[in-house]
Motif scaffolding. Structure first.
Motif, PDB file in Angstrom:
ATOM      1  N   GLN A 116     -21.471 -39.003  18.981  1.00 39.55           N
ATOM      2  CA  GLN A 116     -20.858 -39.317  17.747  1.00 39.55           C
ATOM      3  C   GLN A 116     -21.471 -40.587  17.329  1.00 39.55           C
ATOM      4  O   GLN A 116     -21.114 -41.785  18.414  1.00 39.55           O
ATOM      5  CB  GLN A 116     -18.667 -39.641  17.146  1.00 39.55           C
ATOM      6  N   ARG A 138      -9.189 -34.311  17.042  1.00 41.52           N
ATOM      7  CA  ARG A 138     -10.676 -35.329  16.705  1.00 41.52           C
ATOM      8  C   ARG A 138      -9.954 -35.951  18.412  1.00 41.52           C
ATOM      9  O   ARG A 138      -9.230 -36.214  19.321  1.00 41.52           O
ATOM     10  CB  ARG A 138      -9.926 -36.319  15.636  1.00 41.52           C
ATOM     11  N   TRP A 146     -17.228 -35.201  21.540  1.00 40.67           N
ATOM     12  CA  TRP A 146     -17.631 -35.582  19.983  1.00 40.67           C
ATOM     13  C   TRP A 146     -18.228 -35.944  20.241  1.00 40.67           C
ATOM     14  O   TRP A 146     -18.556 -37.892  20.349  1.00 40.67           O
ATOM     15  CB  TRP A 146     -16.386 -35.528  19.355  1.00 40.67           C
ATOM     16  N   ASP A 205     -10.379 -36.850  25.919  1.00 33.80           N
ATOM     17  CA  ASP A 205      -9.728 -35.514  24.301  1.00 33.80           C
ATOM     18  C   ASP A 205      -8.127 -35.049  25.199  1.00 33.80           C
ATOM     19  O   ASP A 205      -8.189 -34.783  26.637  1.00 33.80           O
ATOM     20  CB  ASP A 205     -10.582 -34.294  25.079  1.00 33.80           C
ATOM     21  N   VAL A 209     -18.227 -28.135  18.978  1.00 38.97           N
ATOM     22  CA  VAL A 209     -17.296 -29.342  18.934  1.00 38.97           C
ATOM     23  C   VAL A 209     -16.647 -29.030  17.451  1.00 38.97           C
ATOM     24  O   VAL A 209     -15.186 -29.905  17.620  1.00 38.97           O
ATOM     25  CB  VAL A 209     -17.049 -30.432  19.743  1.00 38.97           C
ATOM     26  N   TRP A 210     -17.175 -30.651  16.673  1.00 35.68           N
ATOM     27  CA  TRP A 210     -16.659 -30.465  15.435  1.00 35.68           C
ATOM     28  C   TRP A 210     -16.323 -29.380  14.246  1.00 35.68           C
ATOM     29  O   TRP A 210     -15.340 -29.328  13.379  1.00 35.68           O
ATOM     30  CB  TRP A 210     -17.376 -31.513  14.972  1.00 35.68           C
TER      31      TRP A 210
END
Ligand SMILES: [Zn+2]
Length: 858
Positions: free
Chosen positions: A501, A473, A499, A491, A466-467
């Motif tokens: 994080q 973003r 993502w 999203d 995904v990154w």
């Protein structure tokens, strides 16, 4: 060889031999314009032990052809016995002869290739000799100097080569140049022979290099030498201002030495090449280019004026660290194919951010990392043209379109997060293993992920998907529920991507801020007791490394919109500014309120980095998001705040930053009159000695504002510029400053001739003047023609030029006509290559948002 992910879609086509009808032999790889991936793969499988020697005769006259001879030695093992395909632009005109096995070869020209019949070659060792006239397209020829610039696929514009990154080869240069010239190239200098009219310089074979790193420069250069930590370094330059050179010389050598020492320690690998020389080139296309033995830099980035800002001083250290880091990341270990070009850029920027720490102990490096990366990366990732970090690439001739803020600025943020997930020690161990396993060879991103995956319990493949492989973003929203704060991610594309994080959420209360770690996944994260009335604000990007569109809750937004300057830590202020700017662009905060906040903050802001960020946003809001009436009404106040900064008792770097902002935004007759006094020298600024570049900028600003006598000012400024390179640039740009719109339009017309676009930084300066906000209306007729030229710009220009051409054309417009024009262009050009379309969407984003905010454009 693993299946490259970018080819998964047409894997069958690519990897299964294609059977010709009535024949049991696989089809040869395609021979078409550029270097298709299949051709590169075939050559990678069948060619090895490659070495080049180039003999070039460089005449004094810039228009006279450069004659050359190439000797290409290699092992060839091609079980299918296909013809050999060498890359060279316009071979029909330029190749004089091809010899192999001691005999002339009956070669054929196909597109930008020389096809050599298999019968002319041996199975095993071969030596092919090509006599040719070098192509000038990648040789940047000037009256008394020239330099090659081959990245990403332009070596074969000048020379016959196998132009792909995974056929690394030793290269030996033999350069015959006019007497009195200097020359520098990849290998160490072996012998120099002087004749009355010529000099011949023989360079020893280099370590194995990909063709995009082959390089030489020759011409009227001065040379400075230094011994840094026992290593000889040479700096080639054309600076005529002796004081400027003396002021910068030692710092430039020292910064290189510090970068080398840091990298040798981090990688545990000594400097992997033979010589360490660099060339300062006036109006160079890029900040720098990492050729081993011949790093090229834009001269103005390294030789700074006394009025330099801290941003310029840090920028110099960063570009030196960046290019030096490439000696390991990119040069020693090279990407297999340009789809992974980001791997070398991410490491260069990631390492550069670390390398400069010890040289600047007073700088808040976390804030530096944030301001150097996030704003630029968001500038692309918030647009409809956002691209993933890793992009598929079918043909090398498209490689130039891969470059941009996503690989230079987003990728280092992602790498920083990766290091945090894996742990610093494991990360460094993985990097060392990756470098030594592939030294002088090639590697892919999956190769590195595989190493790190083994050293860490994390599932890095899912994280990477995904990154690294996806554009955009996450949208991270904060809300308050009772006494709690709740953070969710979404999203925006509606594809349900998550993502993973770690956020360091900054929670502000009267007694101070706390950082609360939050692992954000698919489920909302609840911060118990962090949403009550005692909480002034919740800032999800508290450590500055977090990445996303962070939407603040109403109470936090209201607090920060009034009280941001009161935050104690510079990093917190920087993170809040970046986040508030997104609230402005998302129309959750009015530009006029943002202006108020910036004007309150500037007199108090003591951190140079935060200050530069605020000045940048202020200028963007000033020209792009506020109507003329507001600008007219508030000019006195804005100029007053900025001028107060110029004349304050702050360090010179901060005062210079205020001065540049004031010069850029000033509107009132009083400010313009002062600008003229500064230019004439009848008013001076104690403590800020103005340099030639400052006077040029002042003269430019005066001309754009059409002060009386603007033409005499430009004449006088032209006379004042002593350095011939800078004088030539000023002359080129002048018509773009003329008060007569028809002269400015004629300047634009002249850019339709590719010969007038050869010096790209000159062209971009001219476009900036043409589209200056005060003159944008008269430049509207050039918007569509500039868009229509885009594909040609991509074909003829260097890698950053298409995006910069678009930015310079569109960035200063706010009108609905311009917004419509770009949309119409995209509608009328459905066949535009997708990556070029993405560049247009990226560059038009600011224009479209301005038109929406100012005029309700939709
Ligand atoms: Zn780089």
């Amino acid at each position: 060889m693993p299946l490259p992910r970018h080819l998964a879609g047409f894997a069958l086509y690519a990897l299964l031999p294609i059977l010709l009808p009535g024949c049991d032999r696989p089809a040869p790889p395609p021979v078409e314009l550029g270097v298709p991936w299949e051709l590169a793969e075939h050559r990678h499988r069948t060619i090895s032990d490659l070495a080049y020697r180039f003999e070039l005769e460089v005449p004094a006259g810039r228009g006279d052809p450069i004659q050359g001879r190439a000797t290409i030695a290699f092992q060839r093992h091609d079980p299918d016995g296909f013809d050999l395909v060498l890359d060279f632009m316009r071979p029909g005109e330029r190749v004089r002869s091809v010899r192999a096995k001691g005999a002339e070869v009956a070669w054929t020209a196909v597109e930008d290739h020389v096809v050599i019949p298999a019968a002319s070659l041996e199975e095993g060792r071969n030596e092919v000799e090509v006599a040719f006239t070098a192509g000038d397209e990648a040789l940047n020829r000037n009256d008394d100097f020239l330099y090659s610039l081959f990245v990403p696929d332009r070596a074969h514009f000048a020379l016959p080569v196998f132009d792909q990154p995974n056929l690394k080869a030793a290269v030996a240069w033999s350069l015959r140049v006019p007497a009195g010239w200097e020359a520098v190239a990849n290998g160490a200098l072996g012998e120099a022979v002087d004749a009355p009219e010529w000099r011949t310089l023989e360079f020893l074979p280099s370590k194995p290099l990909p063709t995009y790193l082959f390089a030489f420069a020759a011409g009227a250069f001065s040379v400075e030498e230094a011994l840094v930590d026992g290593r000889a370094m040479r700096m080639y330059h054309r600076e005529t201002d002796a004081a400027k050179l003396a002021r910068n010389r030692d710092a430039v050598f020292r910064l290189h030495g510090e970068a080398l020492a840091w990298l040798e320690e981090y990688t545990a690998i000594p400097y992997p090449f033979d010589t360490f020389d660099f060339v300062l080139i006036p109006s160079f296309q890029y900040g720098g280019m990492e050729h081993p033995g011949a790093i090229f830099y834009n001269a103005s980035g390294l030789l700074l004026d006394e009025s330099a800002t801290q941003g310029q001083i840090l920028g110099r250290a960063s570009v030196i660290a960046h290019e030096t880091a490439h000696m390991w990341f990119g040069d020693l270990v090279t990407m297999d194919w340009f789809d992974d070009v980001w791997t070398k850029e991410v490491f260069a920027n990631f390492m550069a951010a670390r390398i400069v720490h010890p040289s600047f102990p007073d700088v808040d490096h976390a804030l530096r990392f944030l301001t150097a990366h996030h704003p630029a990366a968001y500038g692309v990732d918030r647009t409809k043209g956002a691209n993933p970090i890793r992009q598929p690439l079918e043909n090398l001739r498209e490689a130039g379109t891969l470059y941009g803020a996503i690989i230079y600025q987003k990728a280092p943020v992602v790498m920083q997060q990766l290091e945090a997930r894996v742990g610093e020690d494991a990360f460094r161990a993985g990097v060392r293993e990756y470098l030594s396993a592939h030294a002088y060879g090639n590697a892919t991103w999956p190769d590195l992920v595989a190493v790190l995956d083994r050293l860490s319990p994390e599932d890095l493949t899912a994280w990477s998907r995904v990154w690294v492989e996806e554009p955009g973003r996450p949208v991270v929203t904060v809300s308050r529920e009772g006494l709690d704060a709740v953070i969710t991610q979404a999203d925006a594309a509606g594809r349900g991507r998550v993502w993973p994080q770690t956020l360091q959420v900054r929670v502000g209360r009267e007694r101070g801020d706390t950082l609360v770690p939050v692992e954000l996944g698919a489920a909302p994260a609840r911060l118990a007791g962090m949403g009550g009335d005692d909480v002034r604000f919740v800032l999800p990007n508290g450590s500055g490394v977090e990445y996303g569109l962070f939407l603040l809750d109403t109470a936090s937004l209201a607090y920060l919109a009034d009280s941001l300057p009161a935050l104690e830590s510079g990093l917190a202020r920087g993170a809040a500014w970046v986040t508030l700017w997104d609230q402005v662009l998302e129309q959750r905060l009015a530009p006029a309120r943002f202006l108020d906040l910036a004007l309150t903050a500037l007199p108090r802001e003591r951190d140079d980095l935060a200050l530069a960020r605020v000045l940048g946003y202020l200028s963007s809001a000033w020209w792009g998001l506020l109507p003329d009436s507001v600008r007219a009404g508030r000019a006195v106040e804005v100029e007053g705040v900025l001028w107060q900064g110029v004349t304050s008792d702050r360090p010179r770097t901060a005062r210079s930053a205020f001065l540049a902002a004031w010069r850029g935004m000033a509107l009132t007759p009083a400010a313009v009159a002062r600008m003229e006094r500064l230019w004439r020298g009848t008013e001076t600024l104690p403590g800020i000695p103005l340099a030639e570049a400052d006077y040029t900028a002042l003269a430019t600003a005066l001309a754009v504002r059409e002060v009386e006598g603007w033409r005499d000012i430009l004449d006088e400024q032209e006379r004042r510029i002593a350095n011939p390179d800078r004088k030539a640039r000023f002359r080129f740009v002048r018509p773009s400053l003329d008060a007569d719109p028809s002269v400015r339009l004629a300047f634009f017309e002249s850019l339709k001739d590719p010969a007038n676009r050869e010096r790209e930084p000159w062209v971009l300066s001219g476009l900036e003047n043409l589209h200056h906000p005060l003159r944008a209306g008269s430049a509207l007729p050039t918007v569509r023609p500039a868009l229509d030229m885009l594909e040609e710009i991509q074909r003829t220009g260097d890698i950053f030029f298409p995006g910069r051409w678009l930015d310079a054309t569109l960035a200063h417009h706010t009108e609905t006509e311009a917004a419509d024009e770009v949309r119409r262009y995209l509608e009328e050009r459905p066949e535009l290559p997708p990556r070029l379309r993405a560049k247009v969407l990226q560059s038009a984003d600011g224009l479209w948002r301005s038109a929406a905010i100012l005029h309700g454009w939709r």
